[in-house]
Design a protein around this motif. Structure first.
Motif, PDB file in Angstrom:
ATOM      1  N   VAL A 150      11.750  11.451  16.195  1.00  0.00           N
ATOM      2  CA  VAL A 150      12.454  12.702  16.490  1.00  0.00           C
ATOM      3  C   VAL A 150      13.716  12.803  15.616  1.00  0.00           C
ATOM      4  N   GLU A 151      14.380  11.655  15.445  1.00  0.00           N
ATOM      5  CA  GLU A 151      15.625  11.625  14.672  1.00  0.00           C
ATOM      6  C   GLU A 151      15.378  11.783  13.171  1.00  0.00           C
ATOM      7  N   GLU A 152      14.193  11.461  12.716  1.00  0.00           N
ATOM      8  CA  GLU A 152      13.902  11.525  11.275  1.00  0.00           C
ATOM      9  C   GLU A 152      13.508  12.925  10.805  1.00  0.00           C
ATOM     10  N   CYS A 153      13.082  13.782  11.750  1.00  0.00           N
ATOM     11  CA  CYS A 153      12.616  15.129  11.372  1.00  0.00           C
ATOM     12  C   CYS A 153      13.826  16.041  11.154  1.00  0.00           C
ATOM     13  N   SER A 154      13.763  16.872  10.133  1.00  0.00           N
ATOM     14  CA  SER A 154      14.859  17.814   9.889  1.00  0.00           C
ATOM     15  C   SER A 154      14.754  18.975  10.886  1.00  0.00           C
ATOM     16  N   ASP A 155      15.864  19.692  11.057  1.00  0.00           N
ATOM     17  CA  ASP A 155      15.857  20.860  11.951  1.00  0.00           C
ATOM     18  C   ASP A 155      14.775  21.843  11.526  1.00  0.00           C
ATOM     19  N   ALA A 156      14.666  22.058  10.214  1.00  0.00           N
ATOM     20  CA  ALA A 156      13.687  23.037   9.704  1.00  0.00           C
ATOM     21  C   ALA A 156      12.265  22.569  10.017  1.00  0.00           C
TER      22      ALA A 156
ATOM     23  N   SER B 250      -3.212  18.239   6.161  1.00  0.00           N
ATOM     24  CA  SER B 250      -2.337  19.067   7.002  1.00  0.00           C
ATOM     25  C   SER B 250      -1.127  18.335   7.581  1.00  0.00           C
ATOM     26  N   LEU B 251      -1.181  17.011   7.613  1.00  0.00           N
ATOM     27  CA  LEU B 251      -0.094  16.262   8.277  1.00  0.00           C
ATOM     28  C   LEU B 251       1.208  16.349   7.477  1.00  0.00           C
ATOM     29  N   VAL B 252       2.294  16.688   8.158  1.00  0.00           N
ATOM     30  CA  VAL B 252       3.611  16.762   7.500  1.00  0.00           C
ATOM     31  C   VAL B 252       4.415  15.535   7.911  1.00  0.00           C
ATOM     32  N   LYS B 253       5.028  14.871   6.926  1.00  0.00           N
ATOM     33  CA  LYS B 253       5.838  13.673   7.230  1.00  0.00           C
ATOM     34  C   LYS B 253       7.313  14.033   7.296  1.00  0.00           C
ATOM     35  N   ALA B 254       8.028  13.386   8.199  1.00  0.00           N
ATOM     36  CA  ALA B 254       9.456  13.673   8.393  1.00  0.00           C
ATOM     37  C   ALA B 254      10.229  13.512   7.093  1.00  0.00           C
ATOM     38  N   ASP B 255      11.201  14.388   6.908  1.00  0.00           N
ATOM     39  CA  ASP B 255      12.044  14.324   5.700  1.00  0.00           C
ATOM     40  C   ASP B 255      12.866  13.037   5.648  1.00  0.00           C
TER      41      ASP B 255
END
Ligand SMILES: NC(=O)c1ccc[n+]([C@@H]2O[C@H](COP(=O)([O-])OP(=O)(O)OC[C@H]3O[C@@H](n4cnc5c(N)ncnc54)[C@H](OP(=O)(O)O)[C@@H]3O)[C@@H](O)[C@H]2O)c1
Length: 279
Positions: A96-102, A193-198
């Protein structure tokens, strides 16, 4: 089945995976389909075969105004909508902490707000018809979530809760609501399709990193067959059934049993304290 008696389906995200499989099988049975895709030419092969029974429209489910327009046009196409499948979605991998707000916003917009836009756009049509079946694609992450799938699983869990409420709201109006809960199926979900955290925080390597490793290992070897999943959904509709949840794959049935047993064990452990808080 004559065209008058064939069902009319509306399915989002038909370019690949479950959406594509469902599209093919719906058309094979003689039902009519309004399929949404993001790339206009995604279903050109099917369009040439099913010119009479397939309409393809472009839709990004995060665009609420576009959803309204597309749903209104879809209802006008053949005069009604019988089965509406909120299939479009994707996973966001990372703590959760690794994902950007966007990234978080986009994931919630697609997996939660998208289906909500579609549901809210089709409900006036289904209420006027006094019929229709809404199907929302959920995920195994809602049963007990994994480290690394917090935002994606959270979006699907919220969709589950809203769907349960909508089911209770519209049941007396002749409208059905079903959640489809797949385990890992061999689609583009954990590849393209999988998006990895920024962000990347080494503290999460042992938890989220392990889950990412699991996804990498099963990519291309997922036990679930999307052709069989689509057949199960089509059969449920043709049989006139509407369970609250349709679990798909052995992985998910085992996960449900385990979750139920864990819930029961924890409830037993805490029950005395829980009931003691009543007046
Ligand atoms: N496969 C699994 O293991 C699994 C497990 C549990 C739940 N699910 C759920 O099943 C559903 C279908 O996924 P899949 O497994 O079939 O994966 P997939 O092959 O990657 O298909 C996903 C579809 O969703 C579309 N999509 C993504 N974002 C969209 C947006 N903003 N607007 C419109 N369409 C959008 C994609 O379109 P583009 O081609 O344009 O990208 C594609 O058509 C998803 O809701 C997913 O969460 C899958």
């Amino acid at each position: 089945m004559s065209s008058e008696s064939s069902r009319i389906w509306f399915i989002t995200g038909c370019s690949s995976g479950f959406g594509r499989e469902l599209a093919e099988q719906v058309l094979l049975t003689g039902d009519r389909l309004i399929a949404t895709v993001r790339k206009a030419d995604a279903l050109d092969d099917l369009r040439s075969v099913y010119a009479e029974t397939l309409r393809v429209v472009t839709l990004d489910v995060t665009d609420a105004a576009q959803v309204q327009e597309v749903v209104a046009a879809a209802a006008g196409e053949w005069g009604r909508l019988d089965v509406v499948v909120n299939n479009a979605g994707y996973g966001l991998l990372g703590a959760v902490e690794e994902c950007s707000d966007a990234q978080i916003q986009r994931c919630l917009d697609t997996n939660l707000m998208g289906p909500l836009h579609v549901m809210r756009a089709v409900l006036p049509i289904l209420r006027a018809q006094k019929s229709g079946h809404l199907i929302n694609m959920s995920a195994a992450a809602t049963l007990s979530n994994y480290a690394g799938f917090g935002i994606y699983g959270g979006a699907k869990a919220a969709l589950e809760s809203i769907s349960e409420a909508v089911r209770a709201e519209v049941a007396p109006l002749g409208i059905k609501v079903t959640l489809v809960v797949p385990g890992p199926f061999r689609t583009d979900f954990i590849s393209r399709s999988l998006v990895k955290a920024d962000g990347k925080i080494t503290d999460y390597e042992k938890t989220c990193g392990q889950f990412a490793g699991f996804l990498e290992r099963i990519n291309g070897k997922q036990p679930g067959d999307p052709t069989k999943a689509a057949a199960a959904i089509v059969k449920m509709i043709h049989d006139g059934k509407a369970p609250l949840r349709l679990p798909l794959g052995k992985y998910v049935t085992e996960k449900i049993r385990k979750r139920n047993a864990n819930s029961e064990r924890e409830l037993t452990e805490w029950e005395a304290i829980a009931v003691a808080t009543d007046y």
